[in-house]
Write a protein that holds these residues in place. Sequence first.
Motif, PDB file in Angstrom:
ATOM      1  N   GLY A  45       0.811  -1.213   0.000  1.00  0.00           N
ATOM      2  CA  GLY A  45       0.000   0.000   0.000  1.00  0.00           C
ATOM      3  C   GLY A  45       0.845   1.263   0.000  1.00  0.00           C
ATOM      4  O   GLY A  45       2.060   1.242  -0.167  1.00  0.00           O
ATOM      5  N   ALA A  54      -0.233  -3.320   6.290  1.00  0.00           N
ATOM      6  CA  ALA A  54      -0.413  -2.117   5.477  1.00  0.00           C
ATOM      7  C   ALA A  54       0.589  -1.046   5.893  1.00  0.00           C
ATOM      8  O   ALA A  54       0.922  -0.909   7.072  1.00  0.00           O
ATOM      9  CB  ALA A  54      -1.829  -1.586   5.634  1.00  0.00           C
ATOM     10  N   TYR A  66      -7.165  -4.340   0.068  1.00  0.00           N
ATOM     11  CA  TYR A  66      -6.273  -3.740  -0.931  1.00  0.00           C
ATOM     12  C   TYR A  66      -6.395  -4.467  -2.262  1.00  0.00           C
ATOM     13  O   TYR A  66      -6.459  -3.839  -3.325  1.00  0.00           O
ATOM     14  CB  TYR A  66      -4.837  -3.787  -0.419  1.00  0.00           C
ATOM     15  CG  TYR A  66      -3.825  -3.276  -1.410  1.00  0.00           C
ATOM     16  CD1 TYR A  66      -3.673  -1.916  -1.637  1.00  0.00           C
ATOM     17  CD2 TYR A  66      -3.024  -4.151  -2.139  1.00  0.00           C
ATOM     18  CE1 TYR A  66      -2.750  -1.432  -2.546  1.00  0.00           C
ATOM     19  CE2 TYR A  66      -2.099  -3.679  -3.050  1.00  0.00           C
ATOM     20  CZ  TYR A  66      -1.967  -2.324  -3.245  1.00  0.00           C
ATOM     21  OH  TYR A  66      -1.059  -1.863  -4.169  1.00  0.00           O
ATOM     22  N   ASP A 104      -9.382   0.237  -1.097  1.00  0.00           N
ATOM     23  CA  ASP A 104      -8.658   1.416  -0.640  1.00  0.00           C
ATOM     24  C   ASP A 104      -8.681   2.515  -1.688  1.00  0.00           C
ATOM     25  O   ASP A 104      -8.121   3.574  -1.503  1.00  0.00           O
ATOM     26  CB  ASP A 104      -7.182   1.042  -0.338  1.00  0.00           C
ATOM     27  CG  ASP A 104      -6.477   0.481  -1.563  1.00  0.00           C
ATOM     28  OD1 ASP A 104      -7.163  -0.153  -2.387  1.00  0.00           O
ATOM     29  OD2 ASP A 104      -5.262   0.689  -1.692  1.00  0.00           O
TER      30      ASP A 104
END
Length: 318
Positions: free
Chosen positions: A164, A212, A310, A315
């Motif tokens: 991420g 993350a 994700y 997201d």
Amino acid sequence: MRWVVVGSSGYIGEALCRYLVAAGFSVCSVSRQPFGPGGVSHRQVENYCPDTCAELFSAGDRVVFAAGLSSARDCRRHPARANEVNYQLPLAILQAAESAQAESFLYLSSVKAVVPPDGEIAGEWAGEPAPDVYGNSKWRAEQKLLASGATIRVNILRPAAVYGEYVSSAGTSGRGAEAVKAKRAYAWRQRFRAWGQLFPWVPATGWRSFVALEDLLSAIYLVVESNSDRETFIAAEPQFYDLARIASVASGRRIKSSRFGAAVLLVPARLLALVGVKTGFLDVQRSELYSSARIKNALNWRANRRYSQYLRGLDGDR
């Protein structure tokens, strides 16, 4: 109170600088690059030596060492460089921070510093020191740092596989290493989706832990803000993923694991191993699972994001 981020041009270091600036802290970024992230004071250090390190810190600084040679392949190819950056440099930085009477020193290590028992959920002290160049350089640095006679607080944080990007409250994301890695991760996410649409199976792999980037940044903040000293923490989500689950989540279809497919694909790696050529491919069938119970109990840290979100693009696709 000033934060000093060594390795600010890297994926985690760049994001950490922006995270701290958004929180209103004074931040000094340190790297070999001529510029740092926006909103920070920056020090370019092309050659780390006792003299240049001594000039970096002031009394009361919170030092985070986020530099390092993070590619296992690069470490195998350049073991001397891995030893220098992952092992020798953090020791030199700690010494300089201690001499300047900094407040604390946090070393960003990796769960790869230790080889956990296959398939068991491992804590900070489970498993054996990693034998490979990358993991072993991290392990040796951890041991030296924790055993140092420094009077400042010293802690170790081992993140699981990080994914991420960090988007600040102003809506901006990374422009350097973070943006590059996020772009690559997005490309892989698209590949997983395409594979899931075309094939009903993937090679069988072991299970892995993830965390993350934004959750890791909050873990860094909590460790540094705490009174912890000579502590080691793992930051990882409570969920685990193998290649089949990754492909299934990304594509929205049920994808099965194929042990036969994995065996066929690993034939070249096994042949190379017979003649003494080491690769990391054979490790894909091991499950490396980690628990972050210790940092949760000690510092009330929680992983709020999930890799499955994700992969599904929850997201926000970029």
